[in-house]
Write an enzyme that holds these catalytic residues in place. Structure first.
Site, PDB file in Angstrom:
ATOM      1  N   LYS A  10     -13.965   5.729   2.321  1.00  0.00           N
ATOM      2  CA  LYS A  10     -12.520   5.962   2.184  1.00  0.00           C
ATOM      3  C   LYS A  10     -12.202   6.971   1.067  1.00  0.00           C
ATOM      4  CE  LYS A  10     -11.260   1.390   4.018  1.00  0.00           C
ATOM      5  NZ  LYS A  10     -10.406   0.181   3.841  1.00  0.00           N
ATOM      6  N   TYR A  50      -5.329   2.206  12.375  1.00  0.00           N
ATOM      7  CA  TYR A  50      -5.017   0.855  11.873  1.00  0.00           C
ATOM      8  C   TYR A  50      -3.876   0.197  12.654  1.00  0.00           C
ATOM      9  CZ  TYR A  50      -8.163   1.000   7.822  1.00  0.00           C
ATOM     10  OH  TYR A  50      -9.269   1.020   7.000  1.00  0.00           O
ATOM     11  N   ASN A 113     -10.592   0.028  -1.226  1.00  0.00           N
ATOM     12  CA  ASN A 113     -11.821  -0.772  -1.273  1.00  0.00           C
ATOM     13  C   ASN A 113     -13.059  -0.035  -0.750  1.00  0.00           C
ATOM     14  OD1 ASN A 113     -11.141  -0.804   1.394  1.00  0.00           O
ATOM     15  ND2 ASN A 113     -10.891  -3.026   1.571  1.00  0.00           N
ATOM     16  N   HIS A 116     -14.977   1.108   5.069  1.00  0.00           N
ATOM     17  CA  HIS A 116     -14.524   0.368   6.246  1.00  0.00           C
ATOM     18  C   HIS A 116     -15.720   0.020   7.109  1.00  0.00           C
ATOM     19  CE1 HIS A 116     -12.376  -0.637   9.956  1.00  0.00           C
ATOM     20  NE2 HIS A 116     -13.316   0.073  10.566  1.00  0.00           N
ATOM     21  N   GLU A 127     -13.181   1.783  17.879  1.00  0.00           N
ATOM     22  CA  GLU A 127     -13.126   2.625  16.670  1.00  0.00           C
ATOM     23  C   GLU A 127     -14.042   3.844  16.803  1.00  0.00           C
ATOM     24  OE1 GLU A 127     -13.906   0.042  13.347  1.00  0.00           O
ATOM     25  OE2 GLU A 127     -11.932  -0.907  13.482  1.00  0.00           O
TER      26      GLU A 127
HETATM   27  P1  DAT Z   1     -11.390  -5.192   6.332  1.00  0.00           P
HETATM   28  O1  DAT Z   1     -11.289  -3.745   5.933  1.00  0.00           O
HETATM   29  O2  DAT Z   1     -12.240  -5.968   5.379  1.00  0.00           O
HETATM   30  O3  DAT Z   1     -11.794  -5.376   7.770  1.00  0.00           O
HETATM   31  P2  DAT Z   1      -8.689  -5.890   7.171  1.00  0.00           P
HETATM   32  O4  DAT Z   1      -9.097  -5.439   8.541  1.00  0.00           O
HETATM   33  O5  DAT Z   1      -8.088  -7.249   7.034  1.00  0.00           O
HETATM   34  O6  DAT Z   1      -9.933  -5.822   6.167  1.00  0.00           O
HETATM   35  O7  DAT Z   1      -7.654  -4.864   6.560  1.00  0.00           O
HETATM   36  C1  DAT Z   1      -7.831  -3.479   6.774  1.00  0.00           C
HETATM   37  C2  DAT Z   1      -7.564  -2.749   5.479  1.00  0.00           C
HETATM   38  O8  DAT Z   1      -6.210  -2.982   5.093  1.00  0.00           O
HETATM   39  C3  DAT Z   1      -8.389  -3.249   4.288  1.00  0.00           C
HETATM   40  O9  DAT Z   1      -9.673  -2.638   4.215  1.00  0.00           O
HETATM   41  C4  DAT Z   1      -7.526  -2.853   3.148  1.00  0.00           C
HETATM   42  C5  DAT Z   1      -6.131  -3.077   3.674  1.00  0.00           C
HETATM   43  N1  DAT Z   1      -5.631  -4.417   3.310  1.00  0.00           N
HETATM   44  C6  DAT Z   1      -6.006  -5.615   3.853  1.00  0.00           C
HETATM   45  N2  DAT Z   1      -5.358  -6.628   3.282  1.00  0.00           N
HETATM   46  C7  DAT Z   1      -4.535  -6.074   2.361  1.00  0.00           C
HETATM   47  C8  DAT Z   1      -3.586  -6.587   1.420  1.00  0.00           C
HETATM   48  N3  DAT Z   1      -3.338  -7.889   1.316  1.00  0.00           N
HETATM   49  N4  DAT Z   1      -2.956  -5.704   0.612  1.00  0.00           N
HETATM   50  C9  DAT Z   1      -3.162  -4.364   0.705  1.00  0.00           C
HETATM   51  N5  DAT Z   1      -4.034  -3.809   1.563  1.00  0.00           N
HETATM   52  C10 DAT Z   1      -4.708  -4.642   2.373  1.00  0.00           C
HETATM   53 MG    MG Z   2     -10.832  -4.848   9.511  1.00  0.00          MG
END
Ligand code: DAT
Ligand code: MG
Length: 134
Positions: A10, A50, A113, A116, A127
């Site tokens: 990212k 997303y 973070n 991905h 994806e």
């Molecule tokens: P992951 O990337 O671990 O699969 P996810 O699919 O639940 O997690 O969410 C996609 C992305 O969205 C994640 O990498 C970062 C962002 N995200 C998730 N939860 C969040 C939150 N509570 N606040 C801000 N950004 C968030």
């Molecule tokens: Mg995810």
């Protein structure tokens, strides 16, 4: 079973100059890199990627962030690649990710973070197709 997953380095990790370290880790873990490219997503492309999160309160901020700079998109191939890559990344929030995981090492916040990874075979296929239209 050999499978494919989509990995993204990212914008936060690209800006931090840890692309090389993350790719070194990926190769060291035994994945084949079956595709790799650097892209700068538009806001619309980040929203499309997303789309499953469109109703979440963090969707606008997440897609601003994901379109804020260069990213590195990769197809990783190997035994159990989807789950294996998610374990190596660690959980979504770097503050909760285990030591030794990429998000623990390089993540900054739950949004920024570092990486991905696809979460299931169907999402991996979707994806990969999003970035590598077949
Ligand atoms: P992951 O990337 O671990 O699969 P996810 O699919 O639940 O997690 O969410 C996609 C992305 O969205 C994640 O990498 C970062 C962002 N995200 C998730 N939860 C969040 C939150 N509570 N606040 C801000 N950004 C968030
Ligand atoms: Mg995810």
């Amino acid at each position: 079973m050999t499978e494919k997953t989509l990995a993204i380095i990212k914008p936060d990790a690209v800006k931090k100059k840890v692309v090389g370290k993350i790719i070194q880790r990926i190769e060291g873990e035994g994945f084949e890199i079956a595709g790799l490219k650097m892209l700068h997503l538009t806001k619309e492309e980040a929203e499309g990627f997303y789309i499953v999160h469109r109703a979440k309160p963090f969707y606008a901020s997440l897609t601003d962030f994901m379109s804020s700079g260069e990213i590195v998109v990769m197809i990783l191939e190997g035994e159990n690649a989807i789950e294996k890559w998610r374990k190596i990344m660690g959980v979504t929030d770097p503050a909760l990710a285990e030591p030794g995981t990429i998000r623990h090492q390089y993540g900054f916040s739950v949004e920024r973070n570092a990486t991905h990874g696809s979460d299931a075979p169907q999402t991996a296929e979707w994806e990969i197709n999003y970035f590598y239209k077949s």
